[in-house]
Scaffold this motif. Structure first.
Motif, PDB file in Angstrom:
ATOM      1  N   THR A 112      -0.346   7.567   2.412  1.00  0.00           N
ATOM      2  CA  THR A 112      -1.776   7.854   2.531  1.00  0.00           C
ATOM      3  C   THR A 112      -2.423   7.079   3.665  1.00  0.00           C
ATOM      4  O   THR A 112      -3.646   7.089   3.797  1.00  0.00           O
ATOM      5  N   ARG A 116      -3.037   3.845  -3.317  1.00  0.00           N
ATOM      6  CA  ARG A 116      -3.282   4.985  -2.434  1.00  0.00           C
ATOM      7  C   ARG A 116      -4.504   4.767  -1.551  1.00  0.00           C
ATOM      8  O   ARG A 116      -4.563   5.278  -0.430  1.00  0.00           O
ATOM      9  N   SER A 117      -5.459   3.985  -2.043  1.00  0.00           N
ATOM     10  CA  SER A 117      -6.723   3.847  -1.310  1.00  0.00           C
ATOM     11  C   SER A 117      -6.982   2.438  -0.787  1.00  0.00           C
ATOM     12  O   SER A 117      -7.933   2.229  -0.025  1.00  0.00           O
ATOM     13  N   ARG A 118      -6.170   1.474  -1.169  1.00  0.00           N
ATOM     14  CA  ARG A 118      -6.402   0.081  -0.793  1.00  0.00           C
ATOM     15  C   ARG A 118      -5.095  -0.556  -0.316  1.00  0.00           C
ATOM     16  O   ARG A 118      -3.998  -0.026  -0.524  1.00  0.00           O
ATOM     17  N   THR A 138       0.861  -1.180   0.000  1.00  0.00           N
ATOM     18  CA  THR A 138       0.000   0.000   0.000  1.00  0.00           C
ATOM     19  C   THR A 138       0.895   1.227   0.000  1.00  0.00           C
ATOM     20  O   THR A 138       2.084   1.145   0.333  1.00  0.00           O
ATOM     21  N   ARG A 171      -4.026   4.594  -8.021  1.00  0.00           N
ATOM     22  CA  ARG A 171      -5.249   4.814  -7.232  1.00  0.00           C
ATOM     23  C   ARG A 171      -5.495   3.659  -6.279  1.00  0.00           C
ATOM     24  O   ARG A 171      -5.897   3.858  -5.122  1.00  0.00           O
ATOM     25  N   LYS A 200      -7.084   0.856   5.526  1.00  0.00           N
ATOM     26  CA  LYS A 200      -7.677   0.869   4.190  1.00  0.00           C
ATOM     27  C   LYS A 200      -8.331  -0.478   3.903  1.00  0.00           C
ATOM     28  O   LYS A 200      -7.865  -1.511   4.389  1.00  0.00           O
ATOM     29  N   GLU A 242     -15.402   7.797   3.332  1.00  0.00           N
ATOM     30  CA  GLU A 242     -14.885   9.144   3.139  1.00  0.00           C
ATOM     31  C   GLU A 242     -15.738  10.102   3.958  1.00  0.00           C
ATOM     32  O   GLU A 242     -16.941   9.876   4.155  1.00  0.00           O
ATOM     33  N   GLU A 285     -15.454   1.926   0.811  1.00  0.00           N
ATOM     34  CA  GLU A 285     -14.432   2.895   1.190  1.00  0.00           C
ATOM     35  C   GLU A 285     -15.102   4.083   1.888  1.00  0.00           C
ATOM     36  O   GLU A 285     -15.937   4.768   1.299  1.00  0.00           O
TER      37      GLU A 285
END
Length: 556
Positions: free
Chosen positions: A53, A101-103, A49, A98, A59, A439, A437
Motif C-alpha cells: 500500500t 496498511r495506512s501507517r 508497514t 488497518r 505514510k 486522502e 492521514e
C-alpha cells in the motif's frame, strides 16, 4: 529462533531475532542500521508497514525506542513484543491490518546496546547508560565504592556492614528486610548497619567510604538538545555528543512522517508526558488536552496512569530532568512524546500505586514487607536474597544479600515479563491511528472547450490529529503545508504545484460546538490543456500526513 518474551536477549540474539523476523515477513518488515554505538555495534531500526500500500515514508508514522538506560531491559522486550504483535496480527487482526496498511512503525529495540551487554554479562556491570568514560576520558576511578559483582554469582546485591552508628537495622517483621533506624535512635543492644551496593573500594583509607559516580557517568537521556545543560547530571560534553543519541536524532529527523513518539524505560508503571521543565500552565492547553485524551486510552490498555514529569515526578522543581527525548520531540519537532516506565512492584504486591516520588524516597518498610510477602506467595525467590557472609577485600567481614534490584524494583521477575509488556503494542497502534492521514476524496475533470479542462480534487485529512499534529508545531512553524501537484498535462493557468496550508483533524471538532465546517478539507483546481483521453496524475503530499495519488482520464 523461538522467543517467548520471557527473557532478555543478548545483542547477538537480538540481531538474529530481528533479521529472522524480517526475513519471515518481507512484505511487512525491514531492518537497517542507523548508526554505530560507542563500542562499534550496529544500532538496529525495524521499519514495519504493508509495502503493497505504499513505501514507509509515504505514510504517517509512529516511533518507539527502548533501552537507552542499560538496566531497564524490560523496555527492550516490550519493543520486540510490538514487532511480534504487528507481524503476527497482520491479516488476522483487523486493527493491526488497518494500521499497517495506512501507517508506518519505526521501532528501535535497543538504543544503548553497549550498556545492556554489560548488564547482561555473566559478571554484570551496571551503568546508567553508555560505557564511554565520562567526564574523565581515562576512565579514572575516584576513591570510594564502585559497584561490582564481587562474589561472581551474576548478581549485584547489597552489602551490610555492622556499624553502631549505622542508619539501618533488621526489621522486626522479617530478617531479610532492613528498616531505617528511628529518628530518636535505638538502645545499645540493637545491632545497626551501614548499607552499600556490592562492590570494591578504591584507595580505601580504612575509615571513610565515598560513593563517587562510576567512570562511565553518562546519562544519554540527558544528551538531547531540548533543555540540555552542564548542570544536568550525565548530560555529556554537548548536545548529541554521544554517537547513539546523535544517530537517533538524525534517524528521527530524516523521517519527517513521524507523528508520535514513545520511549520505553523502567520503572514505575506509568505513562509520563512532557514537560519535564515547565508547568502545564506554560504548555499549549490544546496540546495538554490531546495528551490527556491519548492517555485515557493508554491507561485503559495498559493499566498505567498518566503523569506530567514536571508536575508529578519532579521532587525538587529547581532541579528538573531536562535533556530528555520526549521533551525534545515536542519542543523541537512538535510531536506528542511519551516515556513509558514499565513495572511497579509495589502495585503488583498491594494493588496500590507507588508514590510519584518513589525514585527519590524509595519504598517504605511496609511496602518492602508487602513486596516480600507477595514474592514468597508466588515463589519468586530470586527477588530477595537471604543475607550471607562474605570476606570483603577492603572491609573484612560483611554480609551480602537483600533485594536483587534487577528483578524486583527495576524489572519484573522473568516469569512475569511477558504479561507486563502486554497492552503496550495496542497503545502504540492507537497512537499511530490517531495521526493525520491525507486522502483524495473527490476528483473531477470538466471540459471547457478546445481541449481545455478544469481539473479539481478534494483533499481531506481523515485522521484524528491535524496535519501539523500539535499547537506547538503550528505556532512555531515546524511543519510544511499540504501540497498538490498535477502531471500529465500542460497547465494553462497557474502552476502545476500548489500549496494548500494545513488541514484540521477530528480532534479539533470537539471544540467546534458541533458546528464543524470543513477545516479538514481543501479543494484545489487546475486549468489544463490536453486532448480527451489524456491521463493526468494528481499527487497530494504532506510530510506528516502522507502521500496519496489520484489518476484521472480527461473526458472519461
Amino acid at each position: 529462533m523461538t522467543y517467548d518474551f520471557d527473557r532478555y536477549l543478548r545483542y547477538d540474539e537480538l540481531t538474529k531475532w530481528l533479521h529472522e523476523t524480517a526475513a519471515a515477513h518481507p512484505e511487512l518488515m525491514t531492518v537497517e542500521s542507523y548508526g554505530k554505538s560507542y563500542e562499534g555495534r550496529d544500532l538496529w531500526l525495524a521499519t514495519l508497514t504493508d509495502a503493497s500500500t505504499g513505501a514507509h515514508g509515504t505514510k504517517p508514522a509512529h516511533w518507539v525506542d527502548a533501552n537507552i538506560h542499560s538496566v531497564e531491559v524490560t523496555a527492550g522486550v516490550a519493543a520486540l513484543s510490538i514487532i511480534d504483535r504487528l507481524v503476527n496480527g497482520f491479516g488476522t487482526d483487523p486493527l493491526v491490518s488497518r494500521a499497517l496498511r495506512s501507517r508506518t512503525f519505526y521501532i528501535v529495540p535497543r538504543v544503548n546496546p553497549d550498556g545492556v551487554e554489560w548488564v547482561l554479562a555473566d559478571s554484570p556491570q551496571r551503568r546508567r547508560s553508555s560505557t564511554r568514560p565520562w567526564p574523565w576520558r581515562d576512565a579514572h576511578r575516584a576513591p570510594g565504592l564502585h559497584e561490582r559483582d564481587i562474589d561472581g554469582d551474576g548478581r549485584i546485591l547489597t552489602m551490610r556492614i555492622p556499624d553502631p552508628n549505622g542508619a539501618w537495622m533488621v526489621s522486626a517483621e522479617d530478617p531479610r528486610i532492613m528498616c531505617a533506624v528511628p529518628t530518636e535512635g535505638t538502645d545499645a543492644d540493637t545491632v545497626r548497619y551501614r548499607l552499600m551496593y556490592e562492590g570494591d573500594i578504591v584507595d580505601h583509607d580504612g575509615f571513610t567510604v565515598p560513593t563517587p559516580h562510576p567512570p562511565e557517568g553518562l546519562d544519554m537521556n540527558r544528551n538531547f538538545p531540548s533543555g540540555w545543560g552542564t548542570t544536568v547530571l550525565g548530560s555529556g560534553d554537548h548536545p548529541l555528543s554521544e554517537p547513539e543519541i546523535d544517530a537517533l536524532v538524525r534517524a528521527i529527523v530524516n523521517r519527517p512522517n513521524v507523528c508520535g513518539y514513545n520511549a520505553f524505560h523502567t520503572s514505575g508503571g506509568v505513562l509520563l508526558r512532557p514537560s519535564s521543565t515547565r508547568r502545564d500552565s506554560a504548555v499549549a492547553p490544546l496540546d495538554i488536552w490531546v495528551w490527556t485524551e491519548l492517555g485515557k486510552r493508554g491507561t485503559e490498555l495498559t493499566g498505567y496512569t498518566v503523569h506530567s514529569v514536571y508536575e508529578d515526578f519532579t521532587f525538587d522543581k529547581s532541579e528538573t530532568m531536562s535533556g530528555a527525548a520526549d521533551d525534545w520531540v515536542y519542543e523541537h519537532l512538535g510531536i506528542f512524546g511519551w516515556t513509558t516506565e514499565f513495572w511497579d512492584v509495589v502495585h503488583a504486591a498491594t494493588g496500590t500505586k507507588q508514590s510519584t516520588h518513589f525514585w527519590y524516597t524509595g519504598p517504605t518498610e511496609a511496602e518492602e514487607l508487602a513486596v516480600l510477602r507477595w514474592a514468597d506467595e508466588h515463589n519468586l525467590e530470586e527477588m530477595c536474597v537471604p543475607w550471607y557472609p562474605f570476606a570483603h577485600e577492603q572491609l573484612g567481614a560483611v554480609e551480602l544479600g537483600g533485594w536483587n534490584d534487577m528483578c524486583t524494583w527495576t524489572n519484573p521477575p522473568l516469569s512475569l515479563l511477558q504479561a507486563e509488556v502486554q497492552g503496550h503494542a495496542d497503545f502504540a497502534i492507537h497512537q499511530a491511528l490517531a495521526a493525520p492521514e491525507l486522502e483524495i476524496v473527490h476528483n473531477a475533470a470538466v471540459a471547457l472547450g478546445d481541449d481545455v479542462w478544469r481539473v479539481e480534487v478534494g483533499i481531506a485529512n481523515t485522521g484524528w490529529l491535524p496535519t501539523y499534529v500539535s499547537r506547538k508545531a503550528r505556532k512555531d512553524r515546524m511543519v510544511l503545508p499540504v501540497a498538490a501537484h498535477l502531471a500529465g498535462a500542460t497547465v494553462a493557468v497557474g502552476t502545476a504545484r500548489q500549496e494548500l496550508g494545513q488541514l484540521g483533524g477530528r480532534s479539533g471538532m470537539r471544540f467546534s460546538q458541533r458546528h464543524d465546517g470543513t477545516p479538514d478539507r481543501a479543494l484545489v483546481s487546475w486549468v489544463v490543456r490536453a486532448p480527451a483521453g489524456t491521463a493526468v496524475t494528481i499527487t497530494a503530499e504532506h510530510q506528516r500526513a502522507g502521500t496519496v495519488v489520484c489518476d484521472l482520464v480527461l473526458g472519461a
